[in-house]
Design a protein around this motif. Structure first.
Motif, PDB file in Angstrom:
ATOM      1  N   LEU A 213      -7.517   6.913  -2.142  1.00  0.00           N
ATOM      2  CA  LEU A 213      -8.100   6.227  -1.375  1.00  0.00           C
ATOM      3  C   LEU A 213      -6.988   5.264  -0.435  1.00  0.00           C
ATOM      4  N   TYR A 214      -5.615   5.434  -0.504  1.00  0.00           N
ATOM      5  CA  TYR A 214      -4.484   5.132   0.298  1.00  0.00           C
ATOM      6  C   TYR A 214      -4.789   3.500   0.109  1.00  0.00           C
ATOM      7  N   ALA A 215      -5.154   3.065  -0.901  1.00  0.00           N
ATOM      8  CA  ALA A 215      -5.000   1.461  -1.403  1.00  0.00           C
ATOM      9  C   ALA A 215      -4.895   1.601  -2.736  1.00  0.00           C
ATOM     10  N   GLY A 216      -4.339   0.299  -3.218  1.00  0.00           N
ATOM     11  CA  GLY A 216      -4.252   0.030  -4.821  1.00  0.00           C
ATOM     12  C   GLY A 216      -2.739  -0.118  -5.157  1.00  0.00           C
TER      13      GLY A 216
ATOM     14  N   GLY B  52      -4.709   2.783   8.534  1.00  0.00           N
ATOM     15  CA  GLY B  52      -4.810   2.107   7.212  1.00  0.00           C
ATOM     16  C   GLY B  52      -6.103   2.388   6.386  1.00  0.00           C
ATOM     17  N   VAL B  53      -6.574   3.526   6.627  1.00  0.00           N
ATOM     18  CA  VAL B  53      -7.824   3.963   5.860  1.00  0.00           C
ATOM     19  C   VAL B  53      -7.606   5.441   5.443  1.00  0.00           C
ATOM     20  N   PRO B  54      -8.027   5.662   4.310  1.00  0.00           N
ATOM     21  CA  PRO B  54      -8.167   7.070   3.615  1.00  0.00           C
ATOM     22  C   PRO B  54      -8.768   8.101   4.592  1.00  0.00           C
TER      23      PRO B  54
ATOM     24  N   TYR C  93      -8.805  -2.151   6.232  1.00  0.00           N
ATOM     25  CA  TYR C  93      -9.271  -1.546   5.129  1.00  0.00           C
ATOM     26  C   TYR C  93     -10.575  -1.170   5.353  1.00  0.00           C
ATOM     27  N   ILE C  94     -11.195  -0.326   4.389  1.00  0.00           N
ATOM     28  CA  ILE C  94     -12.452   0.168   4.389  1.00  0.00           C
ATOM     29  C   ILE C  94     -13.437  -0.777   4.138  1.00  0.00           C
TER      30      ILE C  94
ATOM     31  N   ARG D 229     -12.169  -2.950   8.870  1.00  0.00           N
ATOM     32  CA  ARG D 229     -11.557  -4.023   9.277  1.00  0.00           C
ATOM     33  C   ARG D 229     -10.154  -3.418   9.938  1.00  0.00           C
ATOM     34  N   LEU D 230     -10.153  -3.578  11.263  1.00  0.00           N
ATOM     35  CA  LEU D 230      -9.011  -2.936  11.774  1.00  0.00           C
ATOM     36  C   LEU D 230      -8.498  -3.842  12.919  1.00  0.00           C
TER      37      LEU D 230
END
Length: 240
Positions: free
Chosen positions: A185-188, A132-134, A74-75, A96-97
């Motif tokens: 944001l590619y998350a949520g 896994g990041v935007p 995640y960012i 975090r990768l």
């Protein structure tokens, strides 16, 4: 009746006639001033939308808070400069990768993403989904990026007046549909609404901050805050 009495009566009658005539004429009325209603939260968001959409370029920083440590990718934060036409970004993403935190120099342009990963001597082209990041350039799209969020907010209301540095800002609060947030944001959790607070600079109505809180990484509630400044300053983004 003497001539003098007749003259006095005639004068009195003339006075009554003139008085009656003058009473028939309407008095001049003062002009009516209609005070327009004060701007609503929607009005201010519309102003802010136009200012941001027309900026052309901004300096952007993003910071996450209450991020879950057990997530793999995640960012954490990002900072750089970008343009809106075309949507492009150059800067550094801290992420975090695969469980490892790293500062990643990043260039995003023409729907392509280049990153300089740890222990790799040069930028490599990659897919945001693989990391896994935007795509940071997507944040700057003049229609579907952060600009678009100003038109997606639900039930907007004025919040507090606050300060960001030396500037006075008027907060506008509301909610955003989960799908809008996850697309950007590619998350949520796309099925859950997110709380949003826009910080609008008074007088110029620039969007200075965007704070989004919700289920980015369920079940944890996290917050991402975006700060934008340097509206319209020259920015050049080139492929590495």
């Amino acid at each position: 009746m003497t001539r003098t009495h007749r003259s006095l009566l005639a004068l009195a009658g003339l006075t009554l006639v003139l008085g009656a005539c003058s009473g028939d004429e309407p008095e001049d009325e003062a002009p009516t001033t209609i005070t327009p209603p004060p701007p609503t939260a929607e009005d201010r968001l519309e102003q802010a939308h136009d200012v941001l959409a027309e900026a052309g370029s901004v300096h952007l920083s993003l910071v996450g808070a209450d991020l879950p440590e057990d997530e793999n990718s995640y960012i954490i934060s990002a900072e750089g400069d970008g343009t809106m036409v075309p949507p492009a970004f150059t800067g550094t993403i801290t992420a975090r990768l695969s469980g490892i935190q790293a500062d990643v120099p990043t260039v995003a342009l023409d729907d392509e993403l280049w990153v300089k990963l740890p222990y790799v001597p040069a930028h490599v082209r990659t897919d945001p989904a693989d990391l896994g990041v935007p795509d940071p350039a997507a944040l700057l799209d003049p229609e579907t990026g952060l600009v678009g969020l100003l038109q997606e907010i639900q039930t907007p209301e004025f919040g507090e007046r606050a300060r960001v540095g030396a500037e006075a800002v008027q907060e506008v609060v509301g909610t955003l549909p989960g799908q809008v947030v996850t697309d950007l944001l590619y998350a949520g959790d796309a099925s859950s609404d997110f709380d949003v607070v826009f910080g609008l600079v008074e007088d110029t109505w620039q969007v200075r901050t965007v704070e989004i809180t919700g289920l980015f990484y369920p079940p944890a509630t996290s917050t991402y805050t975006v700060t934008m400044d340097a509206y319209g300053e020259p920015v050049t983004v080139t492929k590495p």
